[in-house]
Design a protein around this motif. Structure first.
Motif, short mmCIF file in Angstrom:
data_model
loop_
_atom_site.label_atom_id
_atom_site.label_comp_id
_atom_site.label_asym_id
_atom_site.label_seq_id
_atom_site.Cartn_x
_atom_site.Cartn_y
_atom_site.Cartn_z
N UNK A 1 43.42 18.94 106.17
CA UNK A 1 42.50 17.90 106.36
C UNK A 1 40.75 18.25 105.65
N UNK A 2 40.76 19.40 105.98
CA UNK A 2 39.44 20.09 105.87
C UNK A 2 39.77 20.55 104.07
N UNK A 3 40.90 21.12 103.84
CA UNK A 3 40.55 21.86 102.46
C UNK A 3 40.77 20.03 101.22
N UNK A 4 41.43 19.16 102.02
CA UNK A 4 40.97 17.89 101.19
C UNK A 4 39.60 18.35 101.28
N UNK A 5 38.61 17.73 102.23
CA UNK A 5 37.39 16.89 102.27
C UNK A 5 36.54 18.54 101.21
N UNK A 6 37.35 19.50 101.36
CA UNK A 6 36.45 20.25 100.44
C UNK A 6 36.76 19.99 98.57
N UNK A 7 37.99 19.59 98.80
CA UNK A 7 38.39 18.97 96.95
C UNK A 7 37.82 17.86 96.81
N UNK A 8 37.86 17.50 97.19
CA UNK A 8 36.57 15.93 97.58
C UNK A 8 35.04 16.64 97.07
N UNK A 9 34.63 17.48 97.35
CA UNK A 9 33.41 18.40 97.04
C UNK A 9 33.19 18.54 95.64
N UNK A 10 34.39 19.52 95.42
CA UNK A 10 34.42 20.22 94.12
C UNK A 10 34.92 18.86 93.27
N UNK A 11 35.30 18.31 93.24
CA UNK A 11 35.74 17.42 91.83
C UNK A 11 34.02 15.89 91.49
N UNK A 12 33.30 16.38 92.74
CA UNK A 12 32.12 14.86 92.82
C UNK A 12 31.04 15.83 92.00
N UNK A 13 31.08 17.17 91.89
CA UNK A 13 30.29 17.75 91.29
C UNK A 13 30.58 19.05 90.35
N UNK A 14 29.51 18.20 88.97
CA UNK A 14 29.94 18.59 87.84
C UNK A 14 29.41 20.30 88.08
#
Length: 730
Positions: A551-564
Motif C-alpha cells: 500500500x505504501x509502495x503504491x503511494x510512492x509510485x503515485x508521487x513519482x508519477x506526478x513529479x516530472x
C-alpha cells in the motif's frame, strides 16, 4: 622378574628413562626371545628422544618372524604404545603423546583410531591446519568400508572439536558426511551438529555454512522438525530466501504439535517478509498464524522444552509490519508474551525462586545499571546507544554490559563498547547463564535493548534477574510481565497507549533516543553512474524487505508519477529478484515507467551508506513500520523526509524525530497527505531548501542531537524508577 619390571615402571613414571633402559637391556640379555622387552626398550629410547634407535630396536625384534608372528607382535607393540600415549595425554604431555602416535602411524598407517587421536592432539596443540583429514587418509578410510574397530565415541569427539575450530578446514564438511555411516545412534550425531551449527551461524556469523552442515542430518529421521527449523532460519539469515521459505514450509507441514506449528509458521512468515514482494501470501499466512496463536492461548499450552518455549516470544513480531492496529496487535502480543514467560519460568523454577528473593537491603549507591543486548556491535542499536554509554555519570552509576552471542573478531564498535563499561560479560546464546551472571552482579536496573527481536533476551528478562527491568530502543515493548517500564517520549506513543501496554510507559521529556551525530565516509554513488540527469528530482527509500508494504509502495509510485523528471532509488536487504519484480509490477500498475526505478546494492560500511544518502533530494518513509535509524541518518544528512504517522510505536518513529528537529513539513496523517507532501517537496525546490536549512540548524539546538542531555534524562528516570521500587519494597 616381577620386581625389576615394577622397578622399571616406577622409573618410567619418574621419567628416569636411563635407569629403565638399563633394566630392559639386562632383560633382553637374559631373555632375548621375549619380544615385549624390545617394545618397552624402544619406547624408553623414544621418550629420550632417540627415535632412530627406538625404531631399530623394534625392527630388530621383528626380524626372522613369520607373517603370523609379525601380525601378533605388531598388535602387541601398538597396544603398548597406545597405552603410553594415553598415559602421557592424561599427564597433559600432549606433544609427547603426539610423537608416540606418529610412530604408531608409521607402523600401521591405516589405524583409524590412532589417526583420530592424532587429530585430537593436533587441535589441542594448536597445530591443526585442516588438511590432515585428507593427508592422513582419514576421510577415505571412513568412506571405504565399515570399520569394525572404529571407536565411534572418539570419532564424534573429533567431529565436535573440529566444528569448534575457527576457521573451519575445507574438509570439515566432507569429514562430517563421512561420519554418518558409522554413527550407531543418529541422535548423537545431531546433538553435535545442531549446537555446532548454531554457534557457526550466530557466534561465527556464517549462517550459510551452518545450513549446509545441518543438511547432513536430514537423512536421519530423529529430530527432523528441529533440524528444519534451524536450517530455515540459517538460509534466511544468509539471504537465500527461497531455500529458507521452502525449508520453513516443509517444517510446518510435518509439525504435529500446536506449539511446533506456531514456531514453524513464524519461520514461513519470516522468510516471506525478509524476501519482500510476497505480500499476498503473507496475509494468507498471517491469518493462519493468528488462528494458531489464539488456539495456543486458549489451550494455555505448557512446554517442558525451554528452547521451544522461548521461541514463542517473537512469534508476533511481524504484526506491526502488516497493520497499524496496536490495540488488537498488542492484545494477542501481550497474551503470547505472558504465556511464554509462564513456560520459561516453569522450566527454571529454582532459578526464578532465588531471583524472587532479591531485596533492597544491602544495596548501596552508586546504582548498578545493566544493559543486555546482542547489538553491541555494528548494528543499528549499537550505533544509536553509544551516547548513553559515553556520557553516563560514573560516580552515580556503575555500568555493566551483557553481550549476547559475543562475536570474536574484528568489530570496532563491539571493541568500543567493551571499553565504555565498568564490567563486560561476554555471553553466548544461553539466556539462563547470562541471567545468572546478572543476578550474581546484583544489577539494580536491567535495560533490555532487544525486546522481541531476540528470544534469548526475552528469556533473560522473563527470569527476572534484576529487581527493576526496562525495555528501551530495540523495538516496541515486549509485553513480558516481568518488564516494569517501557521508555517512550511525548510523540512516539499516543496518550491512549497505556490502555494496551502491560508495561508502565515512561515518557522522557523530549525524545526516547538521541545521538551526537553519525560518522560519514566517502560517497560511492553518482547520478551519472546511475544514468540520472543532474537536474532530476531523486527520491530514495532505504529499508529492509519487511517494511515494503504494498500500500505504501503504491503511494510512492503515485508521487513519482506526478513529479516530472523524478527517479526512485530503492535499497535494502531483501531477495533482490523478488523485490525488483514487486516494485516494477506496482510501478506498471500505477502508470510509472520502470526506467524511473533504480535498485541499489548494499555497501560494506555504514559510513559509506550515510554518505550515499546525499544523492537524494527527498526520502520516502515506510508505513505502517517507519524507519528509525534510517530516519535519524536522513535527518542528520539534512534531507527532507515524508512520513506517514499512525497509532502504533512503529508508525511514529519518524514523527517523533521530525518533531524533535522542528520540521513538520513532510509529516502526513493520511495516505492522501503522504502523497501530497511527496509531490509538493518534489516540485517545490524552495520548500526543500527551507527544510534543509532547518535540519542543518537543528544540529545545534535539537534534543535529537544532544546525547549528553538525553543521558541525564535517562539517568533521572533510572533514579526515579529505583526510588519507586525502594518505596514499594519497604
Amino acid at each position: 622378574m616381577t620386581n625389576w619390571q615394577q622397578e622399571a615402571d616406577q622409573y618410567l613414571i619418574e621419567r628416569d628413562y636411563s635407569k629403565a633402559v638399563n633394566l630392559y637391556e639386562q632383560a633382553i640379555e637374559a631373555e632375548p626371545d621375549v619380544r615385549s622387552h624390545y617394545w618397552h626398550l624402544g619406547l624408553l629410547l623414544l621418550l629420550q628422544g632417540q627415535e632412530t634407535e627406538a625404531q631399530m630396536t623394534w625392527l630388530l625384534a621383528m626380524t626372522e618372524g613369520t607373517p603370523e608372528q609379525l601380525e601378533v607382535w605388531t598388535v602387541e607393540l601398538m597396544q603398548m604404545l597406545h597405552q603410553e600415549a594415553t598415559r602421557q595425554e592424561a599427564l597433559i604431555n600432549d606433544s609427547v603423546a603426539w610423537a608416540i602416535r606418529q610412530h604408531m602411524r608409521e607402523i600401521i598407517p591405516t589405524d583409524i583410531n590412532n589417526l583420530l587421536h592424532l587429530i585430537n592432539l593436533a587441535i589441542k596443540l594448536n597445530t591443526f591446519i585442516g588438511e590432515e583429514l585428507t593427508s592422513l587418509g582419514i576421510i577415505e578410510l571412513l568412506k571405504s568400508e565399515k570399520l569394525v574397530s572404529l571407536d565411534v565415541d572418539l570419532l564424534l569427539q573429533v567431529l565436535q572439536r573440529i566444528l569448534d575450530e575457527m576457521p573451519w578446514p575445507p574438509a570439515a564438511m566432507e569429514f562430517a558426511q563421512a561420519c554418518i555411516a558409522h554413527v550407531q545412534e543418529p541422535i548423537s550425531f545431531i546433538l553435535i551438529l545442531l549446537p555446532a551449527s548454531i554457534k557457526i551461524a550466530y557466534t561465527k556469523k556464517c549462517p550459510g555454512l551452518a545450513a549446509r552442515f545441518l543438511e547432513l542430518c536430514l537423512p536421519l529421521e530423529t529430530e527432523k522438525t528441529e533440524v528444519l527449523r534451524h536450517m530455515a532460519a540459517f538460509y534466511q539469515n544468509a539471504g537465500n530466501y527461497s531455500k529458507g521459505i521452502e525449508t520453513a514450509k516443509l517444517c510446518y507441514s510435518i509439525s504435529e504439535i500446536l506449539i511446533e506449528k506456531v514456531n514453524a509458521i513464524y519461520l514461513v512468515m519470516r522468510g516471506l517478509m525478509g524476501a519482500g514482494g510476497y505480500w499476498e501470501e503473507v496475509y494468507v499466512v498471517l491469518e493462519q498464524q493468528e488462528s494458531l496463536l489464539l488456539s495456543l492461548i486458549e489451550e494455555e499450552a505448557m512446554v517442558s522444552n525451554q528452547a521451544i518455549a522461548q521461541r514463542l516470544f517473537n512469534s508476533t513480531i511481524f504484526f506491526p509490519y502488516l497493520r497499524d492496529d496496536p490495540k488488537n496487535n498488542r492484545h494477542i502480543h501481550n497474551q503470547v508474551s505472558r504465556l511464554a514467560q509462564v513456560n520459561v519460568q516453569n522450566n527454571a523454577r529454582n532459578q526464578v525462586e532465588r531471583y524472587c528473593q532479591i531485596g533492597v537491603t544491602g544495596r548501596t549507591t552508586p546504582l548498578k545499571i545493566g544493559y543486555v543486548s546482542h547489538c553491541f556491535c555494528g548494528h543499528s542499536v549499537g550505533w544509536l546507544a553509544r551516547g548513553v554509554f559515553r556520557y553516563h555519570d560514573r560516580e552515580r552509576f556503575k555500568i555493566h554490559a551483557y553481550f549476547i552471542s559475543y562475536k570474536e573478531g574484528n568489530d570496532p564498535l563491539q571493541d568500543w563498547y567493551l571499553q565504555q563499561v565498568d564490567r563486560a560479560y561476554k555471553g553466548g546464546i544461553y539466556g539462563d547463564e547470562i541471567a545468572e551472571q546478572i543476578y550474581k552482579d546484583e544489577i539494580d536496573i536491567l535495560i533490555d535493548l532487544d525486546s522481541l527481536t531476540l528470544d534469548v533476551s526475552c528469556e533473560i528478562v522473563a527470569l527476572k534477574p534484576a529487581p527493576v527491568q526496562v525495555t528501551w530502543l530495540g523495538w516496541d515493548a515486549s509485553g513480558i510481565p516481568t518488564i516494569d517500564y517501557f521508555i517512550a517520549d511525548p510523540y512516539v506513543l499516543p496518550d491512549s497507549a497505556q490502555e494496551y501496554y502491560t508495561e508502565k510507559i515512561w515518557r522522557l521529556p523530549y525524545t526516547y533516543i538521541a545521538v551526537d551525530g553519525f560518522e560519514l565516509g566517502v560517497p560511492t554513488l553518482r547520478r551519472d553512474q546511475l544514468d540520472i540527469p543532474s537536474d532530476a528530482v531523486v527520491y530514495m527509500s532505504t529499508q529492509i524487505g519487511y517494511k515494503r508494504h504494498p500500500d505504501t509502495v503504491r503511494l510512492q509510485m503515485k508521487i513519482i508519477k506526478e513529479v516530472p523528471n523524478s527517479y526512485f532509488l530503492i535499497k535494502g536487504p531483501a531477495d533482490q529478484e523478488a523485490i525488483e519484480k514487486f516494485f516494477i509490477q506496482i510501478a506498471e500498475e500505477e502508470g510509472v515507467n520502470s526506467d524511473s526505478l533504480r535498485f541499489l546494492p548494499q555497501v560494506a560500511l555504514e559510513s559509506t551508506h550515510r554518505a550515499n544518502l546525499a544523492i537524494a533530494d527527498i526520502v520516502l518513509d515506510t508505513y505502517p513500520y517507519n524507519g528509525a535509524t534510517t530516519t535519524m541518518e536522513t535527518l542528520w544528512m539534512g534531507i527532507p523526509i515524508v512520513t506517514r504517522v499512525g497509532q502504533q510505536f512503529a508508525a511514529r518513529n519518524s514523527y517523533t524525530m521530525m518533531m524533535n528537529v522542528g520540521v513538520t513539513e513532510g509529516i502526513a496523517w493520511t495516505d492522501e497527505e503522504y502523497v501530497e507532501w511527496g509531490i509538493r517537496l518534489g516540485k517545490d525546490e524552495a520548500l526543500r531548501q527551507q527544510v534543509v536549512w532547518k535540519l542543518r540548524q537543528s544540529r545545534h539546538t535539537s534534543p535529537l542531537w544532544n546525547a549528553k542531555q538525553f543521558t541525564r534524562e535517562m539517568e533521572n528516570a533510572y533514579q526515579q524508577m529505583w526510588q519507586r521500587y525502594v518505596d514499594t519494597s519497604g
